[in-house]
Structure formats: C-alpha cells, structure tokens
Design an enzyme around this catalytic site. Structure first.
Site, mmCIF file in Angstrom:
data_model
loop_
_atom_site.group_PDB
_atom_site.id
_atom_site.type_symbol
_atom_site.label_atom_id
_atom_site.label_comp_id
_atom_site.label_asym_id
_atom_site.label_seq_id
_atom_site.Cartn_x
_atom_site.Cartn_y
_atom_site.Cartn_z
ATOM 1 C CG ASP A 1 9.363 4.719 -11.585
ATOM 2 O OD1 ASP A 1 8.377 5.494 -11.550
ATOM 3 O OD2 ASP A 1 9.418 3.730 -12.342
ATOM 4 C CG ASP B 1 -11.833 1.574 4.370
ATOM 5 O OD1 ASP B 1 -10.978 0.730 4.084
ATOM 6 O OD2 ASP B 1 -12.885 1.333 4.987
ATOM 7 C CB ILE B 2 -9.975 4.950 -1.205
ATOM 8 C CG1 ILE B 2 -8.505 4.965 -0.776
ATOM 9 C CG2 ILE B 2 -10.276 6.097 -2.156
ATOM 10 C CD1 ILE B 2 -8.072 6.149 0.044
ATOM 11 C CD GLU C 1 7.245 4.990 -15.217
ATOM 12 O OE1 GLU C 1 6.260 4.994 -15.950
ATOM 13 O OE2 GLU C 1 7.167 5.079 -13.984
ATOM 14 C CB SER D 1 3.858 5.657 -13.513
ATOM 15 O OG SER D 1 4.063 4.833 -14.601
ATOM 16 N N GLY E 1 -14.685 -0.840 3.315
ATOM 17 C CA GLY E 1 -13.466 -1.623 3.473
ATOM 18 C C GLY E 1 -13.127 -2.473 2.266
#
Ligand code: NAG
Ligand code: NAG
Ligand code: NAG
Ligand code: NAG
Length: 606
Positions: free
Chosen positions: A305, A563-564, A301, A521, A586
């Site tokens: 990051d 937009d997904i 992690e 993550s 949207g």
C-alpha cells in the site's frame, strides 16, 4: 439476575422541589435491543473469566444525520452550486451530535451503575461513549450473558447473541458493541494474494510497447507480466505528471500490526522511483499501534500500500496509520481486554483530527453479513462525515468475485449467516457502504477483469442503491436475462465496485526482496494515488479537493474511465456478473466505471 430501575439511581433520589418527596420509582422494563442467530462457524465455548474486561462502545443517535447527508451530496455534486464547499470539523460534529436528552438519559443510566464521567471517553461529536468495564457489569447492564465463542479456525472472542436495554433508553441508544459483532480482527481479511513466481521483466526487454487503445499511450510490454509505478503511469495516462501543490496529502490505514518498512520503501524507490529516494512518510500510531522497523517484521499489505500509493503520488506527503490490535485473541491467557472493532478506533481518531489526509486507502474488509447491520450503518455514516469534510475514501472490493473473499473458488462459502444458511453471494464491507469508493481489480494489457483471483463485486444486502449509480446499475440489471441469480443477490442494493485498477503481479519490496503480489489490496492504493494527483490539479487551480468522489465519478467524470469489457467475477460456483452475453457497454458491474484515464480526468475534474 438483579433488576434495576430504568431511570437509574439519580432519578430515584431526585426530590420533587414542590412536594419535597422523592419521585416515585418507575417500573423497570428491559426490552431486547438486538438479537441474532449464532453465526456460521462459531460455537459457544466457555464462560469468560470474571476479570475479563470489555471496551464497550455506546452509539448515541445522530438525529440530524439526514441534514449532513444532504450537505454531503450537495458539496459532492459537480453540478451543484455548492460543489466543493466542504464542511468544517466543527460543522460536521454539530450535525452528528446526539440530542442533549439522549446524553442525559445515557449519563443517568451509567451513573446508576456507578460509572462517572471520569471513567469514560467521548468521541469528538459526543455520538460515541467508550468505557472499559468488567464483563459481569456489562452483563448486568445489558441483561445478557456473554460467552467465549470459538470459531472453526480456532479463533475465540467474547460475545453474546442478544442484548437488552431499559425500554426508556431504546430511543437514546443506537447500538452497543462489542455484543453481537462476530466479525473480528482476524476476519478482517487483507485482500491479498501472493504470486508463487517472481518472473523477471527481462524477457520482455525486446518486445515492442503495447499501445493502449483507450489512451493512445504506449505501455511497456513487461507490464503484461509485472506491474511497476511506470506501468501504472502509462496505463492510466499520467506519464510525466509531477504534483506541485504543498497543501496536498494522502493516507494509508494499516491494521493487524502490519508495519510498512522504510528500508523496503527505499529499495522500492531505487527500483522504480529514483527521484523519491530518501523521502519517507509520517507514521501515526492509533490506540498504541506499533511500528517495528525490523526488516523481517515488514507487512506485505502495508508495504504494498505504502510503496504504490506514495510512489505514484510522490512528492505528496504520505501518512501511514497503524491501528492497534493483534490476533489471535485469547480470553483465557493474559489478555483480559477484548479487542474492539478496529475501524471505529481509527474513525474516532481521524474524525477528531483537524486535517485528515485528502485521499485515504484501506485494503481491509469483512464479509458484510458478519458485521451487524446497525454497526455497519454507523461506520458508514462515519465515512460520510469524512467525505463531507473533503476526504476521498477508497476501499478494496475483495478478492472472491461474488463469493466470500476467498480467492480459491473450491473452498468458498456462499451461505447466509442468519440461521437460514441460504445460498447467497457475499459482498464485502466497508466496500458496500455508499459513502466510500470501492475499487475492483483488473489484470494485463489490455486490461481485463479476470485473474487468478476474482475481483470482488456484487450488491449490498445492507445498503440501498444510491441515487448516483441508479441509472447505470438499473440499466445493467435490465440487461441481465430475467431470473439471473434469482435469490442470490439484492437487486436494490448498492452496486460494487465503483471503479477499478490493476490488481495483480505488483512488484514490491518485502523484507529486502522483490516479490510479486496481488489482490484488490493493490487496486485501492493505486486508485488513491491517482486521486491524490487529481487533488493536486484542483488545489493548484485554487479549487477545493475532490472529497466524496462517487457523485462526480458517475456523472461529469464518467467519460474519464477506460471501459473494461472482458471478464467476469466468478464465485460461489457461478461465473458471477458479466458472464458471456450480459455485457452492457460502459456498465460492467464487476469493474464499475472502469480504470482511470488521468489525462482525461484531470480536465474533467477541474
Ligand atoms: C432479563 O432477561 C431474562 C431472560 O433472559 C428475563 O427473564 C428477565 O426478566 C430480564 N430482566 C429484566 C430486568 O428485564
Ligand atoms: C450450510 O449449508 C452448506 C451446504 O448445504 C453446508 O455445507 C454447511 O455446513 C451448512 N452450514 C451450517 C452452519 O449449517
Ligand atoms: C498479455 O498476456 C496475455 C496472457 O499471457 C496474452 O494473451 C496477451 O497476448 C498479452 N498481450 C500482449 C499485448 O502482448
Ligand atoms: C521487533 O521485532 C523483533 C523480531 O520479532 C523483536 O525481536 C523486537 O524486539 C521487536 N522490536 C520492538 C521494538 O518491538
């Protein structure tokens, strides 16, 4: 059990200056402050040893918080004349300081138990008092009995399901922990999923780039299988942008003794960001958080990051915070002090800091219901304090879709923790706090929201829908067929996530090797990196940093997102939100506003 006087020994001994007689003892009356049903999965195990210590945190009320909140919304609203006029640390501290009457009442109570100023510490604003006490004394002070509780998975913690306070003190104390907080270190799941294969991008070498319809920027075909810094720059339209402003900063928080390895970072830079080779980050230990640079001790992690957030935002100075606390906690053998809730340790530290990083990402979370509401509310208010000071906070939305952050749908548990054991979607905290920006995950080119893991999302059971997302979320809910998931979620709750970014198949270096890794993550540090780039644009223009993002994102900056429109966040045996037929252009609850288009955003935010 011994009975004590509400107002304490000092009150008792105070002589009346007129009569010369001691004031009469007030009758002592304890009243339950908080009480919960034993949470799922935990059973009473044993009695804690007498020498067991508890690091007790006493939260004093913040009577002017509503004023701080008003400031926060004004300085975060791009259409308000005060936009960007962030508050100083001193101004914020003043607005969350308790009344002197509360400080005095708590002091009296503590001194009646023999506790002096030297035995405690206070937060920067004086709103938290922290002190280490033997469990027996805490039991006496709270008229309760602690037990060692054992979880199905073997974890053990020292907690109680109810505690009381003298009636006089109820208005002077918001909460005391650890008491009813059953969410604990190990449950603070890092929202991360490993890929079992490490597919090399070589096979994509001869494929033509994919043109991203949203931005017009070509994306390497390999990005459909492996995410690198270059992929993110292409996908999010940030190719060729180099930050230049010296006053910028970005931070990553780490828990569970996860260390970001510097040698791995150099391998990563050699692979994906050669111009950053030789650069590193500042390490800050919070409450004794360690930094073991042995290569084999590197945390997946922490490495993910640090590599992506700092790689994307290079050369903006980065800081990694390591907050102490190592699971498993074993109250019987040699760990007489129970570890505390780590967010608050980090918050104490960062709130006392004069210059926190301007963009901070956290990839940890707890099921909202395992965090007592009173505690979640207080932690959330601490995030508001950072926002008011000009800090943008990103949190992963979780990996279990509408379920319990367990990416395997077969073993998800979707039940309430309140003794009713009712079927319910499980949102994640702190992502559910309205004062942070929660980041969901997407995958592939073009981006879709469905994956091996399911981007966490849904609606908070603790926090009401904030005004900034009212229009969007209301429209979304209106488009849901009547009765959809009735009883499974809170229609009036804060919607999660706010935004999204790629969340799977990130190529990182871990213990000397390239690995593919995923989860929201990965999405949160990526978004934090983009925010740091946007801060560079603003700072270079002589403008203040972005601070609390959401009021801006949902208004002036909303058109700066891709937009997904495909996918859903399955969980709890359902297809989650945005299943077929309930798409609203949207407004995709599961990816929020969508993924960032840096090229557009840098114009919209400056
Ligand atoms: C403490 O709690 C017990 C019940 O758990 C109650 O009987 C007792 O009266 C309480 N003591 C005080 C001082 O209120
Ligand atoms: C809650 O209900 C589920 C399904 O009915 C069951 O599997 C689970 O064991 C129950 N948990 C508790 C604590 O009763
Ligand atoms: C990306 O990968 C997916 C899944 O393997 C595939 O269906 C899709 O066609 C690929 N996209 C492009 C543009 O090659
Ligand atoms: C770091 O971890 C290694 C391997 O577990 C251990 O041998 C070493 O003592 C640790 N170093 C420090 C400074 O804690």
């Amino acid at each position: 059990m011994r009975t004590f006087c509400c107002s304490g020994l000092l009150y008792l001994l105070a002589l009346n200056p007129i009569t010369g007689w001691a004031a009469p003892q007030k009758p002592c009356k304890y009243k339950v402050k908080e009480s919960i049903a034993p949470p799922n999965g935990w059973v009473k195990h044993t009695t804690p040893p007498a020498d067991h210590n508890i690091v007790l945190r006493i939260g004093l009320p913040q009577p002017d918080f509503h004023v701080l909140e008003q400031h926060l919304y004004e300085v975060s609203d791009p259409y308000h004349p005060r936009y960007g006029a962030h508050l100083s640390k001193e101004e914020v501290d003043r607005l969350v300081a308790p009344h002197q009457g509360s400080v005095d009442a708590v002091n009296e109570w503590l001194s009646s138990h023999g506790i002096t100023e030297g035995g405690l510490s206070r937060s920067s604003a004086g709103d938290w008092v922290t002190l280490k006490l033997p469990v027996r004394l805490v039991e006496e002070m709270l008229n309760t009995t602690y037990h060692v509780w054992k979880h199905d998975n073997g974890d053990r913690i020292v907690r109680t399901t109810s505690y009381s306070l003298p009636e006089d003190l109820h208005d002077h104390i918001d909460l005391i922990q650890p008491t009813t907080m059953f969410g604990q270190f190990k449950e603070l799941k890092s929202t991360i999923v490993f890929s079992d294969d490490t597919e090399a991008p070589a096979q994509f070498k001869n494929l033509a780039p994919i043109v991203n319809a949203a931005t017009g920027v070509p994306v390497d075909a390999s990005c459909n299988a492996t995410i690198t810094i270059k992929c993110l720059q292409q996908l999010y339209n940030a190719v060729g942008f180099t930050p230049t402003h010296a006053g910028n900063s970005i931070g990553i928080t780490g828990y569970l003794e996860q260390f970001a390895n510097i040698q791995d970072l150099q391998s990563f830079y050699a692979d994906q960001r050669p111009d950053a080779l030789g650069s590193s980050f500042e390490f800050i230990s919070v409450k004794g958080g360690l930094n073991n640079q042995t290569l084999s001790e590197a945390g997946a992690e922490a490495n993910l990051d640090v590599q992506f957030a700092f790689g994307l935002s290079h050369p903006i100075p980065g800081t990694f915070y390591s907050t102490a606390g190592r699971p498993p906690f074993d109250p019987d053998v040699g760990t007489p002090t129970n570890t505390n809730e780590p967010y608050q340790d980090w918050l104490d530290f960062i709130l006392s800091h004069p210059n926190p990083p301007l963009s901070i990402s956290t990839s940890y979370g707890d099921h909202e219901q395992t965090v007592p509401k009173s505690y979640a509310q207080r932690a959330c208010k601490s995030f508001a304090q950072l926002g008011a000071r000009g800090v943008s906070l990103m949190f992963s939305s979780g990996d279990g879709g509408v379920g319990d952050n367990n990416p395997n749908p077969a073993t998800q548990k979707c039940f309430t923790n309140d003794g009713r054991n009712a079927t319910r979607f499980i949102p994640l905290f702190p992502a559910s706090c309205p004062f942070v920006t929660s980041v969901g995950g997407t995958v592939g080119v073009p981006e879709v929201a469905v994956s091996r893991f399911f981007s966490g999302g849904g609606f908070s059971d603790y926090f009401a829908r904030p005004k900034y997302q009212d229009k969007v979320v209301r429209k979304y809910l209106e488009a849901l067929p009547k009765g959809t998931y009735k009883g499974l979620f809170n229609r009036n709750g804060r919607g999660i996530p706010d935004v999204a970014a790629q969340g799977d198949r990130y190529r990182i270096f871990l213990s000397g090797q390239a690995r593919l890794i995923g989860g929201t993550s990965a999405s949160s540090p990526t978004f934090a990196g983009i925010v740091a780039l946007l801060n560079d644009v603003r700072l270079s223009n002589g403008q203040p940093p972005l601070g609390f993002l959401n009021p801006l994102l949902y208004s002036k900056a909303a058109s700066g997102f891709n937009d997904i429109t495909v996918g859903h966040n399955s969980g709890c045996g359902t297809t989650g939100f945005n299943k077929d037929g309930i798409q609203v252009t949207g407004i995709q609850s599961f990816t929020g506003l969508g993924t960032p288009n840096f090229g557009k955003l840098k114009k919209l935010v400056s």
